[in-house]
Scaffold this motif. Structure first.
Motif, mmCIF file in Angstrom:
data_model
loop_
_atom_site.group_PDB
_atom_site.id
_atom_site.type_symbol
_atom_site.label_atom_id
_atom_site.label_comp_id
_atom_site.label_asym_id
_atom_site.label_seq_id
_atom_site.Cartn_x
_atom_site.Cartn_y
_atom_site.Cartn_z
ATOM 1 N N SER A 55 0.884 -0.923 0.102
ATOM 2 C CA SER A 55 -0.011 0.083 -0.066
ATOM 3 C C SER A 55 0.871 1.467 0.017
ATOM 4 O O SER A 55 0.578 2.163 -0.707
ATOM 5 N N SER A 59 1.191 4.758 -2.664
ATOM 6 C CA SER A 59 0.806 5.898 -2.114
ATOM 7 C C SER A 59 0.887 7.044 -2.861
ATOM 8 O O SER A 59 1.745 7.007 -3.684
ATOM 9 N N HIS A 127 -5.411 4.537 -4.657
ATOM 10 C CA HIS A 127 -4.146 3.812 -4.960
ATOM 11 C C HIS A 127 -4.184 3.089 -5.965
ATOM 12 O O HIS A 127 -3.313 2.670 -6.918
ATOM 13 N N SER A 168 -3.969 -5.098 -1.629
ATOM 14 C CA SER A 168 -3.556 -4.710 -0.343
ATOM 15 C C SER A 168 -4.763 -3.549 0.438
ATOM 16 O O SER A 168 -4.758 -3.514 1.470
ATOM 17 N N ARG A 169 -5.243 -2.911 -0.475
ATOM 18 C CA ARG A 169 -6.288 -1.813 -0.078
ATOM 19 C C ARG A 169 -7.537 -2.532 0.508
ATOM 20 O O ARG A 169 -8.238 -2.229 1.194
#
Length: 229
Positions: A55, A59, A127, A168-169
């Motif tokens: 993540s 960013s 993201h 990942s989000r």
């Protein structure tokens, strides 16, 4: 380019309608993924650490640094049109994401023990959109100088990173699956649109149009023409 743009815009519009309408199957998939991944993450700290790293790689700060470095390199090589393309494409994508988020205003996932505290709305994932646009721009710049297996490997790494950042989000309960998919699709649409604009700009300047499979070919940027030619 027009076909690619259409193929991206139509799915995004359909997904937006389904989210706004709170379509049952989509909402069910969103909540099920949130709950199962969060339950797994609570008992697997290494998994959480990997997801945090992925993540962070995707960013806004990371892409700002990449953008500045790319622009400095392109300007040093006197490829000013490509520098403009990079800035407008990456910065414009971020602005577009903020506008769409404000318009849709979807609430982020709510979990008992959050791993991240993200401000703002949830749809689409910033993201995920930034990953598609950012890695897409990098590929367009790198493809002209890569050959054979290096080209295939670079494309594969870019795809894996985009998917990992999006996953990942969801794993960190920062977004729903539909937010991530929407970010991917909107990012692809924006990248296709900006590449088409850049291609038209090249054509109007007397250069060959852009072929995405060949990248933006920075080594083919026009140089000063000899008088009389």
């Amino acid at each position: 380019m027009a076909t690619a743009l259409l193929l991206a815009v139509v799915p995004f519009a359909m997904l937006l309608l389904l989210v706004e309408d709170n379509w049952g199957p989509l909402a069910g998939a969103d909540f099920a993924a949130r709950d199962r991944l969060h339950e797994y993450a609570l008992t697997h700290p290494v998994f959480v650490a990997v997801m945090r790293t992925a993540s962070d790689i995707g960013s806004a700060l990371a892409w700002q640094i990449v953008t500045v470095l790319l622009v400095i390199w392109l300007l040093w090589r006197r490829l000013w049109r490509l520098a403009v393309f990079v800035v407008v494409t990456i910065a414009g994508s971020s602005l577009l994401n903020s506008v769409v988020k404000a318009a849709v205003h979807r609430t982020r996932p709510v979990v008992s023990q959050p791993f991240v505290n993200e401000p703002g709305a949830s749809f689409p994932s910033g993201h995920s959109q930034a990953a598609v646009v950012g890695f897409g721009v990098l590929l367009l710049l790198l493809l002209p100088v890569l050959r054979g297996h290096w080209r295939q490997l670079t494309v594969a790494v870019a795809i894996v990173m985009v998917l990992l950042i999006g996953f990942s989000r969801v794993a960190l309960a920062a977004h729903f699956i539909s937010d991530v998919v929407a970010g991917f699709v909107l990012g692809a649409a924006w990248l296709a649109a900006m590449t088409a604009v850049f291609s038209a700009w090249k054509v109007m300047s007397g250069d060959a149009p852009v072929r995405p499979a060949d990248g933006l070919a920075p080594h083919q940027e026009p140089t000063a023409r000899t008088p009389g030619r």
